[in-house]
Design an enzyme around this catalytic site. Structure first.
Site, PDB file in Angstrom:
ATOM      1  N   LYS A 307       0.811  -1.220   0.000  1.00 53.65           N
ATOM      2  CA  LYS A 307       0.000   0.000   0.000  1.00 53.65           C
ATOM      3  C   LYS A 307       0.849   1.278   0.000  1.00 53.65           C
ATOM      4  O   LYS A 307       0.427   2.294  -0.546  1.00 53.65           O
ATOM      5  CB  LYS A 307      -0.966  -0.001   1.187  1.00 53.65           C
ATOM      6  CG  LYS A 307      -2.034  -1.084   1.090  1.00 53.65           C
ATOM      7  CD  LYS A 307      -3.066  -0.962   2.184  1.00 53.65           C
ATOM      8  CE  LYS A 307      -4.127  -2.049   2.021  1.00 53.65           C
ATOM      9  NZ  LYS A 307      -5.256  -1.881   2.965  1.00 53.65           N
ATOM     10  N   GLY A 377      -0.256  -0.691  14.998  1.00 54.77           N
ATOM     11  CA  GLY A 377       0.127  -0.961  13.613  1.00 54.77           C
ATOM     12  C   GLY A 377       0.282   0.312  12.818  1.00 54.77           C
ATOM     13  O   GLY A 377      -0.588   1.189  12.849  1.00 54.77           O
ATOM     14  N   GLY A 380       0.043   0.310   5.962  1.00 54.58           N
ATOM     15  CA  GLY A 380      -0.889   1.047   5.123  1.00 54.58           C
ATOM     16  C   GLY A 380      -2.227   1.292   5.780  1.00 54.58           C
ATOM     17  O   GLY A 380      -2.758   2.419   5.762  1.00 54.58           O
TER      18      GLY A 380
END
Length: 526
Positions: A307, A377, A380
Protein backbone atom coordinates in the site's frame (compact mmCIF):
# COMPACT_ATOMS: atom_id res chain seq x y z
CA UNK A 1 -1.25 -30.33 -43.69
CA UNK A 2 -2.56 -26.85 -42.82
CA UNK A 3 -3.96 -25.92 -39.45
CA UNK A 4 -7.73 -25.91 -39.86
CA UNK A 5 -10.56 -26.74 -37.52
CA UNK A 6 -14.09 -27.06 -38.83
CA UNK A 7 -16.16 -24.32 -37.31
CA UNK A 8 -18.63 -26.65 -35.68
CA UNK A 9 -15.85 -28.60 -33.99
CA UNK A 10 -14.03 -25.48 -32.87
CA UNK A 11 -17.23 -24.12 -31.35
CA UNK A 12 -17.31 -27.14 -29.05
CA UNK A 13 -14.17 -25.79 -27.39
CA UNK A 14 -14.16 -22.05 -27.98
CA UNK A 15 -14.20 -20.06 -24.78
CA UNK A 16 -15.28 -23.09 -22.77
CA UNK A 17 -13.93 -24.56 -19.56
CA UNK A 18 -12.17 -27.90 -19.82
CA UNK A 19 -12.13 -30.05 -16.69
CA UNK A 20 -9.10 -32.27 -16.13
CA UNK A 21 -10.48 -35.71 -15.29
CA UNK A 22 -8.47 -38.50 -13.71
CA UNK A 23 -8.91 -41.62 -11.62
CA UNK A 24 -7.03 -44.69 -10.48
CA UNK A 25 -9.70 -46.93 -11.93
CA UNK A 26 -12.28 -46.81 -14.70
CA UNK A 27 -15.01 -46.32 -12.11
CA UNK A 28 -13.19 -43.37 -10.56
CA UNK A 29 -12.78 -41.85 -14.00
CA UNK A 30 -16.47 -42.26 -14.72
CA UNK A 31 -17.33 -40.62 -11.39
CA UNK A 32 -15.06 -37.67 -12.20
CA UNK A 33 -16.72 -37.26 -15.61
CA UNK A 34 -20.11 -37.04 -13.91
CA UNK A 35 -18.77 -34.52 -11.40
CA UNK A 36 -17.35 -32.37 -14.20
CA UNK A 37 -20.64 -32.41 -16.12
CA UNK A 38 -22.61 -31.50 -12.98
CA UNK A 39 -20.32 -28.54 -12.29
CA UNK A 40 -20.80 -27.16 -15.80
CA UNK A 41 -17.70 -28.25 -17.75
CA UNK A 42 -17.98 -27.60 -21.48
CA UNK A 43 -15.53 -30.40 -22.25
CA UNK A 44 -13.30 -32.84 -20.36
CA UNK A 45 -9.74 -34.03 -20.75
CA UNK A 46 -9.54 -37.73 -19.94
CA UNK A 47 -6.08 -38.18 -18.41
CA UNK A 48 -5.55 -41.89 -19.15
CA UNK A 49 -2.14 -41.94 -17.45
CA UNK A 50 -3.89 -41.66 -14.06
CA UNK A 51 -5.57 -45.07 -14.49
CA UNK A 52 -3.60 -47.86 -12.84
CA UNK A 53 -2.83 -50.95 -14.94
CA UNK A 54 -4.18 -53.22 -16.23
CA UNK A 55 -5.88 -50.98 -18.80
CA UNK A 56 -8.13 -52.73 -21.34
CA UNK A 57 -7.57 -50.23 -24.13
CA UNK A 58 -10.48 -51.01 -26.45
CA UNK A 59 -13.08 -51.71 -23.78
CA UNK A 60 -12.15 -48.78 -21.53
CA UNK A 61 -11.89 -46.24 -24.33
CA UNK A 62 -15.23 -47.30 -25.81
CA UNK A 63 -16.90 -47.21 -22.40
CA UNK A 64 -15.61 -43.72 -21.58
CA UNK A 65 -16.54 -42.35 -25.02
CA UNK A 66 -20.17 -43.43 -24.71
CA UNK A 67 -20.36 -42.15 -21.14
CA UNK A 68 -19.16 -38.57 -21.79
CA UNK A 69 -22.06 -36.08 -21.96
CA UNK A 70 -19.67 -33.37 -23.27
CA UNK A 71 -16.88 -33.46 -25.89
CA UNK A 72 -13.78 -35.29 -24.66
CA UNK A 73 -10.07 -34.80 -25.19
CA UNK A 74 -7.93 -37.91 -24.70
CA UNK A 75 -4.44 -37.45 -23.28
CA UNK A 76 -1.99 -40.12 -22.11
CA UNK A 77 0.98 -38.25 -20.72
CA UNK A 78 4.34 -39.87 -19.97
CA UNK A 79 6.35 -38.76 -16.95
CA UNK A 80 8.69 -36.67 -19.09
CA UNK A 81 5.69 -34.58 -20.14
CA UNK A 82 4.26 -34.10 -16.64
CA UNK A 83 2.09 -37.25 -16.61
CA UNK A 84 2.20 -40.58 -14.77
CA UNK A 85 2.76 -43.09 -17.59
CA UNK A 86 6.16 -44.81 -17.46
CA UNK A 87 5.71 -47.97 -19.52
CA UNK A 88 6.01 -48.87 -23.22
CA UNK A 89 5.96 -45.84 -25.55
CA UNK A 90 4.61 -47.78 -28.51
CA UNK A 91 1.66 -49.00 -26.44
CA UNK A 92 0.93 -45.41 -25.40
CA UNK A 93 0.85 -44.22 -29.03
CA UNK A 94 -1.35 -47.15 -30.08
CA UNK A 95 -3.83 -46.17 -27.36
CA UNK A 96 -4.02 -42.60 -28.63
CA UNK A 97 -4.36 -43.79 -32.24
CA UNK A 98 -7.23 -46.05 -31.19
CA UNK A 99 -8.93 -43.12 -29.46
CA UNK A 100 -8.82 -41.22 -32.75
CA UNK A 101 -10.21 -44.21 -34.65
CA UNK A 102 -13.03 -44.74 -32.15
CA UNK A 103 -14.31 -41.24 -32.81
CA UNK A 104 -13.07 -39.15 -29.91
CA UNK A 105 -13.37 -35.52 -31.01
CA UNK A 106 -9.89 -34.55 -29.75
CA UNK A 107 -6.60 -36.35 -29.06
CA UNK A 108 -3.70 -34.60 -27.35
CA UNK A 109 -0.19 -35.71 -28.36
CA UNK A 110 3.10 -34.35 -27.05
CA UNK A 111 5.37 -32.32 -29.34
CA UNK A 112 8.21 -34.83 -28.98
CA UNK A 113 6.01 -37.76 -30.12
CA UNK A 114 3.87 -35.92 -32.66
CA UNK A 115 5.87 -36.83 -35.80
CA UNK A 116 5.69 -40.56 -35.08
CA UNK A 117 2.02 -40.34 -34.12
CA UNK A 118 0.95 -38.34 -37.19
CA UNK A 119 2.80 -40.67 -39.60
CA UNK A 120 0.80 -43.59 -38.20
CA UNK A 121 -2.53 -41.74 -38.06
CA UNK A 122 -5.00 -42.63 -40.80
CA UNK A 123 -6.38 -39.17 -41.49
CA UNK A 124 -9.19 -40.36 -43.72
CA UNK A 125 -10.37 -42.89 -41.17
CA UNK A 126 -10.02 -40.38 -38.29
CA UNK A 127 -11.26 -37.30 -40.13
CA UNK A 128 -13.60 -36.29 -37.30
CA UNK A 129 -10.80 -36.25 -34.73
CA UNK A 130 -8.79 -33.05 -34.22
CA UNK A 131 -5.20 -33.36 -33.05
CA UNK A 132 -3.84 -31.14 -30.29
CA UNK A 133 -0.05 -30.91 -30.28
CA UNK A 134 1.14 -29.90 -26.83
CA UNK A 135 4.45 -28.67 -25.53
CA UNK A 136 5.20 -29.16 -21.83
CA UNK A 137 7.97 -27.60 -19.74
CA UNK A 138 7.68 -28.16 -16.03
CA UNK A 139 11.01 -26.68 -15.01
CA UNK A 140 11.24 -23.22 -16.54
CA UNK A 141 9.16 -20.39 -17.90
CA UNK A 142 8.96 -19.67 -21.62
CA UNK A 143 9.91 -16.20 -22.80
CA UNK A 144 8.41 -14.55 -25.86
CA UNK A 145 11.18 -15.56 -28.28
CA UNK A 146 11.09 -19.18 -27.16
CA UNK A 147 7.31 -19.29 -27.49
CA UNK A 148 7.46 -17.89 -31.02
CA UNK A 149 10.10 -20.45 -32.03
CA UNK A 150 8.05 -23.27 -30.56
CA UNK A 151 4.92 -22.01 -32.28
CA UNK A 152 6.68 -22.26 -35.65
CA UNK A 153 7.94 -25.79 -34.86
CA UNK A 154 4.53 -27.01 -33.73
CA UNK A 155 2.83 -25.56 -36.80
CA UNK A 156 5.25 -27.42 -39.04
CA UNK A 157 4.23 -30.74 -37.52
CA UNK A 158 0.72 -30.45 -38.94
CA UNK A 159 -1.76 -30.84 -36.13
CA UNK A 160 -4.96 -28.85 -35.72
CA UNK A 161 -4.53 -27.09 -32.38
CA UNK A 162 -1.48 -25.92 -30.42
CA UNK A 163 -1.15 -26.13 -26.64
CA UNK A 164 1.59 -24.80 -24.36
CA UNK A 165 2.03 -25.83 -20.72
CA UNK A 166 4.84 -24.28 -18.69
CA UNK A 167 5.56 -23.22 -15.13
CA UNK A 168 5.20 -19.59 -14.07
CA UNK A 169 7.89 -18.78 -11.54
CA UNK A 170 6.73 -15.16 -11.45
CA UNK A 171 3.41 -13.62 -12.40
CA UNK A 172 5.16 -11.73 -15.20
CA UNK A 173 6.04 -15.06 -16.87
CA UNK A 174 2.42 -15.24 -18.03
CA UNK A 175 2.60 -12.06 -20.12
CA UNK A 176 4.32 -13.74 -23.14
CA UNK A 177 1.52 -16.32 -23.20
CA UNK A 178 -1.11 -13.60 -23.44
CA UNK A 179 0.85 -11.97 -26.24
CA UNK A 180 1.12 -15.27 -28.11
CA UNK A 181 -2.62 -15.90 -27.81
CA UNK A 182 -3.40 -12.39 -29.07
CA UNK A 183 -1.16 -12.78 -32.12
CA UNK A 184 -1.73 -16.44 -32.94
CA UNK A 185 -3.41 -17.25 -36.26
CA UNK A 186 -4.04 -20.87 -35.21
CA UNK A 187 -6.31 -22.24 -32.47
CA UNK A 188 -4.16 -22.12 -29.32
CA UNK A 189 -4.31 -22.96 -25.63
CA UNK A 190 -1.90 -21.74 -22.94
CA UNK A 191 -1.65 -23.15 -19.43
CA UNK A 192 0.71 -21.72 -16.81
CA UNK A 193 1.29 -23.96 -13.81
CA UNK A 194 1.99 -22.85 -10.26
CA UNK A 195 0.16 -20.37 -8.04
CA UNK A 196 1.61 -17.40 -9.94
CA UNK A 197 0.32 -18.81 -13.21
CA UNK A 198 -3.36 -18.90 -12.33
CA UNK A 199 -4.05 -15.61 -14.09
CA UNK A 200 -3.28 -17.40 -17.37
CA UNK A 201 -6.38 -19.54 -16.95
CA UNK A 202 -8.46 -16.63 -15.67
CA UNK A 203 -7.68 -14.31 -18.58
CA UNK A 204 -6.99 -16.66 -21.52
CA UNK A 205 -10.51 -16.14 -22.84
CA UNK A 206 -9.89 -12.37 -23.10
CA UNK A 207 -6.76 -12.88 -25.18
CA UNK A 208 -8.15 -15.50 -27.54
CA UNK A 209 -7.39 -18.83 -25.85
CA UNK A 210 -9.44 -21.64 -27.38
CA UNK A 211 -10.46 -22.99 -23.99
CA UNK A 212 -9.59 -22.70 -20.29
CA UNK A 213 -8.32 -25.49 -18.06
CA UNK A 214 -9.73 -26.12 -14.58
CA UNK A 215 -9.46 -28.94 -12.10
CA UNK A 216 -12.01 -30.83 -10.08
CA UNK A 217 -11.62 -30.74 -6.32
CA UNK A 218 -10.84 -34.47 -6.51
CA UNK A 219 -8.20 -34.02 -9.25
CA UNK A 220 -6.27 -30.91 -8.23
CA UNK A 221 -2.91 -32.67 -8.48
CA UNK A 222 -3.12 -33.23 -12.26
CA UNK A 223 -1.73 -29.77 -13.00
CA UNK A 224 -0.27 -27.84 -10.03
CA UNK A 225 -2.30 -24.93 -8.62
CA UNK A 226 -5.03 -24.90 -11.26
CA UNK A 227 -8.16 -22.96 -10.35
CA UNK A 228 -11.03 -25.34 -9.76
CA UNK A 229 -13.87 -25.71 -12.22
CA UNK A 230 -16.42 -24.43 -9.71
CA UNK A 231 -14.29 -21.36 -8.93
CA UNK A 232 -13.83 -20.56 -12.62
CA UNK A 233 -17.55 -20.80 -13.32
CA UNK A 234 -19.06 -19.42 -10.11
CA UNK A 235 -16.53 -16.92 -8.75
CA UNK A 236 -14.92 -15.61 -11.93
CA UNK A 237 -17.93 -16.20 -14.19
CA UNK A 238 -15.60 -17.14 -17.04
CA UNK A 239 -18.43 -17.36 -19.55
CA UNK A 240 -18.91 -13.57 -19.29
CA UNK A 241 -15.31 -12.74 -20.28
CA UNK A 242 -14.52 -11.59 -23.81
CA UNK A 243 -11.92 -9.42 -25.52
CA UNK A 244 -13.68 -6.24 -24.29
CA UNK A 245 -13.78 -7.27 -20.64
CA UNK A 246 -12.08 -4.78 -18.31
CA UNK A 247 -9.54 -6.37 -15.97
CA UNK A 248 -9.31 -5.42 -12.28
CA UNK A 249 -7.58 -7.27 -9.50
CA UNK A 250 -5.90 -7.38 -6.12
CA UNK A 251 -2.13 -6.85 -6.00
CA UNK A 252 -0.90 -8.57 -2.87
CA UNK A 253 1.39 -11.23 -1.41
CA UNK A 254 -0.17 -13.46 -0.22
CA UNK A 255 -3.39 -13.09 -2.19
CA UNK A 256 -5.49 -16.26 -2.07
CA UNK A 257 -6.97 -15.36 1.33
CA UNK A 258 -8.91 -12.51 -0.25
CA UNK A 259 -12.66 -12.67 -0.81
CA UNK A 260 -12.38 -9.72 -3.19
CA UNK A 261 -12.92 -11.85 -6.34
CA UNK A 262 -16.16 -13.27 -4.92
CA UNK A 263 -17.49 -9.82 -4.04
CA UNK A 264 -16.44 -7.74 -7.02
CA UNK A 265 -17.26 -10.30 -9.72
CA UNK A 266 -20.74 -10.83 -8.30
CA UNK A 267 -21.20 -7.05 -8.15
CA UNK A 268 -20.08 -6.68 -11.79
CA UNK A 269 -22.68 -9.25 -12.73
CA UNK A 270 -25.36 -7.54 -10.63
CA UNK A 271 -25.04 -4.27 -12.54
CA UNK A 272 -24.23 -6.00 -15.86
CA UNK A 273 -20.75 -4.47 -16.06
CA UNK A 274 -18.25 -6.17 -18.38
CA UNK A 275 -15.42 -6.55 -15.89
CA UNK A 276 -13.52 -9.29 -14.08
CA UNK A 277 -11.63 -9.08 -10.80
CA UNK A 278 -8.74 -11.50 -10.25
CA UNK A 279 -5.94 -12.13 -7.71
CA UNK A 280 -2.47 -10.90 -8.72
CA UNK A 281 0.16 -12.71 -6.64
CA UNK A 282 3.01 -10.20 -7.00
CA UNK A 283 6.53 -10.69 -5.66
CA UNK A 284 8.15 -7.68 -7.36
CA UNK A 285 5.92 -4.62 -7.68
CA UNK A 286 8.22 -2.72 -10.06
CA UNK A 287 8.49 -5.69 -12.42
CA UNK A 288 4.72 -6.20 -12.37
CA UNK A 289 3.94 -2.63 -13.41
CA UNK A 290 6.74 -2.58 -16.00
CA UNK A 291 5.57 -5.78 -17.71
CA UNK A 292 1.79 -5.34 -17.51
CA UNK A 293 1.49 -1.58 -18.05
CA UNK A 294 1.02 -2.15 -21.78
CA UNK A 295 -1.91 -4.50 -21.15
CA UNK A 296 -4.02 -1.56 -19.94
CA UNK A 297 -5.60 -3.32 -16.98
CA UNK A 298 -8.36 -1.02 -15.75
CA UNK A 299 -7.67 -0.91 -12.02
CA UNK A 300 -6.24 -2.53 -8.93
CA UNK A 301 -6.91 -3.04 -5.29
CA UNK A 302 -3.64 -2.88 -3.36
CA UNK A 303 -3.09 -5.14 -0.37
CA UNK A 304 -0.35 -6.34 1.96
CA UNK A 305 2.51 -5.36 1.75
CA UNK A 306 2.29 -2.84 -1.11
CA UNK A 307 0.00 0.00 0.00
CA UNK A 308 2.90 2.37 0.59
CA UNK A 309 5.23 1.19 -2.18
CA UNK A 310 2.45 1.42 -4.78
CA UNK A 311 2.52 5.22 -4.52
CA UNK A 312 5.59 5.44 -6.74
CA UNK A 313 3.83 3.67 -9.62
CA UNK A 314 0.92 6.12 -9.74
CA UNK A 315 1.02 9.00 -12.23
CA UNK A 316 -1.22 11.04 -9.97
CA UNK A 317 -2.33 10.60 -6.35
CA UNK A 318 -5.57 11.76 -4.78
CA UNK A 319 -4.98 14.43 -2.13
CA UNK A 320 -6.28 12.22 0.68
CA UNK A 321 -4.08 9.26 -0.32
CA UNK A 322 -1.14 11.64 -0.66
CA UNK A 323 -1.63 12.88 2.90
CA UNK A 324 -1.95 9.34 4.22
CA UNK A 325 1.07 8.10 2.27
CA UNK A 326 -0.64 4.90 1.14
CA UNK A 327 -3.00 3.78 -1.62
CA UNK A 328 -5.36 0.84 -1.67
CA UNK A 329 -6.95 1.60 -5.05
CA UNK A 330 -5.44 2.44 -8.44
CA UNK A 331 -7.57 3.38 -11.46
CA UNK A 332 -6.41 3.70 -15.05
CA UNK A 333 -7.97 6.90 -16.31
CA UNK A 334 -9.69 6.19 -19.63
CA UNK A 335 -8.90 9.48 -21.34
CA UNK A 336 -5.11 9.26 -21.07
CA UNK A 337 -4.24 5.86 -19.57
CA UNK A 338 -2.63 7.38 -16.46
CA UNK A 339 -2.72 5.50 -13.15
CA UNK A 340 -4.47 7.43 -10.38
CA UNK A 341 -4.03 6.38 -6.73
CA UNK A 342 -6.76 6.59 -4.06
CA UNK A 343 -7.28 5.46 -0.49
CA UNK A 344 -10.73 4.15 0.43
CA UNK A 345 -9.49 2.54 3.67
CA UNK A 346 -9.40 5.76 5.69
CA UNK A 347 -12.98 6.91 5.30
CA UNK A 348 -14.23 3.33 5.57
CA UNK A 349 -12.50 2.72 8.90
CA UNK A 350 -13.22 6.10 10.45
CA UNK A 351 -16.88 6.19 9.42
CA UNK A 352 -17.34 2.68 10.85
CA UNK A 353 -15.77 3.78 14.16
CA UNK A 354 -17.81 7.00 14.24
CA UNK A 355 -21.13 5.28 13.55
CA UNK A 356 -20.52 2.67 16.25
CA UNK A 357 -19.39 5.27 18.78
CA UNK A 358 -22.33 7.56 17.96
CA UNK A 359 -24.76 4.71 18.57
CA UNK A 360 -22.99 3.69 21.76
CA UNK A 361 -22.96 7.23 23.17
CA UNK A 362 -26.27 8.32 21.63
CA UNK A 363 -24.73 11.32 19.89
CA UNK A 364 -24.35 12.26 16.24
CA UNK A 365 -21.75 15.01 15.78
CA UNK A 366 -18.00 15.29 16.37
CA UNK A 367 -17.85 11.92 18.10
CA UNK A 368 -14.06 11.64 17.68
CA UNK A 369 -13.23 15.24 18.61
CA UNK A 370 -10.60 15.23 21.42
CA UNK A 371 -10.98 11.47 21.95
CA UNK A 372 -7.76 9.53 22.61
CA UNK A 373 -7.32 6.87 19.92
CA UNK A 374 -4.65 4.20 20.48
CA UNK A 375 -3.56 2.66 17.19
CA UNK A 376 -1.77 -0.70 16.90
CA UNK A 377 0.13 -0.96 13.61
CA UNK A 378 1.66 1.65 11.33
CA UNK A 379 1.43 -0.02 7.93
CA UNK A 380 -0.89 1.05 5.12
CA UNK A 381 -4.11 0.41 7.06
CA UNK A 382 -2.68 2.01 10.20
CA UNK A 383 -1.72 5.14 8.29
CA UNK A 384 -5.22 5.37 6.83
CA UNK A 385 -6.79 5.19 10.30
CA UNK A 386 -4.32 7.63 11.84
CA UNK A 387 -4.81 10.33 9.21
CA UNK A 388 -8.57 9.85 9.18
CA UNK A 389 -8.74 10.15 12.96
CA UNK A 390 -6.54 13.24 12.88
CA UNK A 391 -8.93 14.90 10.41
CA UNK A 392 -11.78 14.26 12.85
CA UNK A 393 -9.92 15.93 15.73
CA UNK A 394 -8.83 12.84 17.68
CA UNK A 395 -5.63 12.65 19.74
CA UNK A 396 -3.53 9.76 18.54
CA UNK A 397 -1.08 7.34 20.15
CA UNK A 398 0.70 4.90 17.83
CA UNK A 399 2.33 1.62 18.79
CA UNK A 400 4.01 -0.93 16.55
CA UNK A 401 6.38 -3.89 16.76
CA UNK A 402 8.87 -1.52 15.11
CA UNK A 403 9.07 1.53 17.39
CA UNK A 404 10.78 3.64 14.71
CA UNK A 405 7.78 3.15 12.39
CA UNK A 406 5.43 4.10 15.22
CA UNK A 407 7.45 7.27 15.85
CA UNK A 408 7.39 8.19 12.18
CA UNK A 409 3.61 7.86 11.91
CA UNK A 410 3.01 9.59 15.25
CA UNK A 411 5.12 12.56 14.13
CA UNK A 412 3.21 12.74 10.84
CA UNK A 413 -0.17 13.08 12.60
CA UNK A 414 0.99 15.15 15.58
CA UNK A 415 0.56 12.25 17.96
CA UNK A 416 2.70 10.22 20.36
CA UNK A 417 4.54 6.93 19.94
CA UNK A 418 4.29 4.13 22.50
CA UNK A 419 6.55 1.11 22.93
CA UNK A 420 4.52 -2.01 22.16
CA UNK A 421 5.54 -3.74 25.38
CA UNK A 422 4.00 -0.86 27.34
CA UNK A 423 0.58 -1.19 25.68
CA UNK A 424 -0.93 -3.56 28.24
CA UNK A 425 -0.21 -1.09 31.06
CA UNK A 426 -1.19 2.04 29.17
CA UNK A 427 -4.24 3.82 30.54
CA UNK A 428 -3.83 7.52 31.13
CA UNK A 429 -7.60 8.02 30.97
CA UNK A 430 -10.79 6.07 30.62
CA UNK A 431 -13.02 6.14 27.57
CA UNK A 432 -10.20 5.64 25.05
CA UNK A 433 -10.65 4.11 21.60
CA UNK A 434 -8.50 1.19 20.46
CA UNK A 435 -7.91 0.55 16.75
CA UNK A 436 -6.02 -2.57 15.68
CA UNK A 437 -4.38 -2.45 12.24
CA UNK A 438 -1.85 -5.25 12.74
CA UNK A 439 -2.39 -8.87 11.58
CA UNK A 440 -2.36 -10.51 15.03
CA UNK A 441 -5.49 -12.65 15.24
CA UNK A 442 -5.98 -13.00 11.47
CA UNK A 443 -7.04 -16.31 9.90
CA UNK A 444 -5.62 -18.93 10.19
CA UNK A 445 -3.81 -17.78 13.38
CA UNK A 446 -6.97 -16.84 15.23
CA UNK A 447 -5.80 -17.51 18.80
CA UNK A 448 -3.82 -14.29 19.13
CA UNK A 449 -4.70 -10.82 20.32
CA UNK A 450 -2.45 -7.75 20.20
CA UNK A 451 -3.37 -6.64 23.73
CA UNK A 452 -4.02 -8.29 27.08
CA UNK A 453 -7.69 -8.61 27.98
CA UNK A 454 -7.23 -6.80 31.31
CA UNK A 455 -6.09 -3.68 29.47
CA UNK A 456 -9.36 -3.46 27.54
CA UNK A 457 -11.23 -2.06 30.54
CA UNK A 458 -9.83 1.39 29.65
CA UNK A 459 -11.46 1.47 26.22
CA UNK A 460 -14.99 2.55 25.38
CA UNK A 461 -14.72 1.22 21.81
CA UNK A 462 -12.49 -1.36 20.13
CA UNK A 463 -12.08 -1.52 16.36
CA UNK A 464 -10.31 -4.43 14.64
CA UNK A 465 -9.42 -4.01 10.95
CA UNK A 466 -9.18 -7.80 10.53
CA UNK A 467 -12.21 -9.19 8.69
CA UNK A 468 -11.25 -12.86 8.61
CA UNK A 469 -12.37 -14.20 11.04
CA UNK A 470 -15.42 -11.92 11.29
CA UNK A 471 -15.12 -11.95 15.09
CA UNK A 472 -11.56 -11.96 16.39
CA UNK A 473 -10.29 -12.86 19.84
CA UNK A 474 -9.73 -9.13 20.45
CA UNK A 475 -13.37 -8.39 19.62
CA UNK A 476 -14.68 -11.20 21.84
CA UNK A 477 -12.62 -10.05 24.81
CA UNK A 478 -13.57 -6.41 24.25
CA UNK A 479 -17.25 -7.38 24.31
CA UNK A 480 -16.69 -9.24 27.56
CA UNK A 481 -15.15 -6.03 28.94
CA UNK A 482 -18.30 -4.15 27.88
CA UNK A 483 -16.65 -2.06 25.19
CA UNK A 484 -18.47 -1.23 21.99
CA UNK A 485 -17.02 -3.33 19.18
CA UNK A 486 -16.76 -2.86 15.43
CA UNK A 487 -14.98 -5.33 13.18
CA UNK A 488 -13.15 -5.37 9.92
CA UNK A 489 -16.18 -6.54 7.97
CA UNK A 490 -17.73 -3.08 8.33
CA UNK A 491 -14.55 -1.45 7.09
CA UNK A 492 -14.24 -4.00 4.29
CA UNK A 493 -17.79 -3.40 3.08
CA UNK A 494 -17.37 0.36 3.06
CA UNK A 495 -13.98 0.40 1.35
CA UNK A 496 -15.08 -2.24 -1.18
CA UNK A 497 -18.19 -0.32 -2.22
CA UNK A 498 -16.18 2.90 -2.56
CA UNK A 499 -13.57 1.02 -4.56
CA UNK A 500 -16.21 -0.54 -6.80
CA UNK A 501 -17.62 2.89 -7.59
CA UNK A 502 -14.14 4.11 -8.53
CA UNK A 503 -13.73 1.03 -10.74
CA UNK A 504 -17.03 1.37 -12.58
CA UNK A 505 -18.27 4.93 -12.16
CA UNK A 506 -21.58 3.42 -11.03
CA UNK A 507 -23.34 2.94 -7.69
CA UNK A 508 -22.26 -0.24 -5.92
CA UNK A 509 -24.93 -2.85 -5.07
CA UNK A 510 -24.10 -2.48 -1.37
CA UNK A 511 -26.80 -4.77 -0.02
CA UNK A 512 -25.71 -7.68 -2.21
CA UNK A 513 -22.03 -7.02 -1.50
CA UNK A 514 -22.62 -7.00 2.24
CA UNK A 515 -24.55 -10.29 2.06
CA UNK A 516 -21.80 -11.90 -0.01
CA UNK A 517 -19.06 -10.75 2.33
CA UNK A 518 -20.85 -12.22 5.34
CA UNK A 519 -21.67 -15.51 3.65
CA UNK A 520 -18.18 -15.85 2.13
CA UNK A 521 -16.46 -15.36 5.48
CA UNK A 522 -18.89 -17.76 7.15
CA UNK A 523 -18.08 -20.41 4.53
CA UNK A 524 -14.33 -19.90 5.01
CA UNK A 525 -14.72 -20.81 8.66
CA UNK A 526 -16.58 -24.03 7.85
Amino acid sequence: MQFSVEREREKEMEGGVCALVGGRSLEEMKGAIGEAAEQGAHLVELCLDTIAPPFDTTQHLSSLLHLCPVPAIVSFRPRWAGGLYDRDEDERLRTLLLAAELGYPFVDIEFESASDFLVRLDRQRCKNCKIIISYYNGSESLNSDRLQDLMAELKELGGDIIKFISVAQRITDVAPMFQLLSLSNVPSICVATGERGQICQLLSRKYGGLYIVGSLDSSEGLVPCQPTLSRLIKTFQIARINERTEVFGLISCPVNHSIGPVIHNAAFSEINYNGVYIPFLVDDLAEFFKVYNGFNFSGFSVGIPYKVDALKFCDEIDISAQAIGAVNTIIRRKCDGKLIGYNTDSEAAISAIEDCLAEHQNTKTNVLQDKLLVLIGSGGAGKAIAFGAKQRGARIVVTDSCYERAEELADAVGGEALMLDLLDDYGPESGMILANACPVGMYPHMDGSPIDKKALKNYVLVFDAIYNPPVTKLMREATECRAAVVGGIEMFVRQATAQFELFTGQHAPEKQMRQLINSSLHNKQH
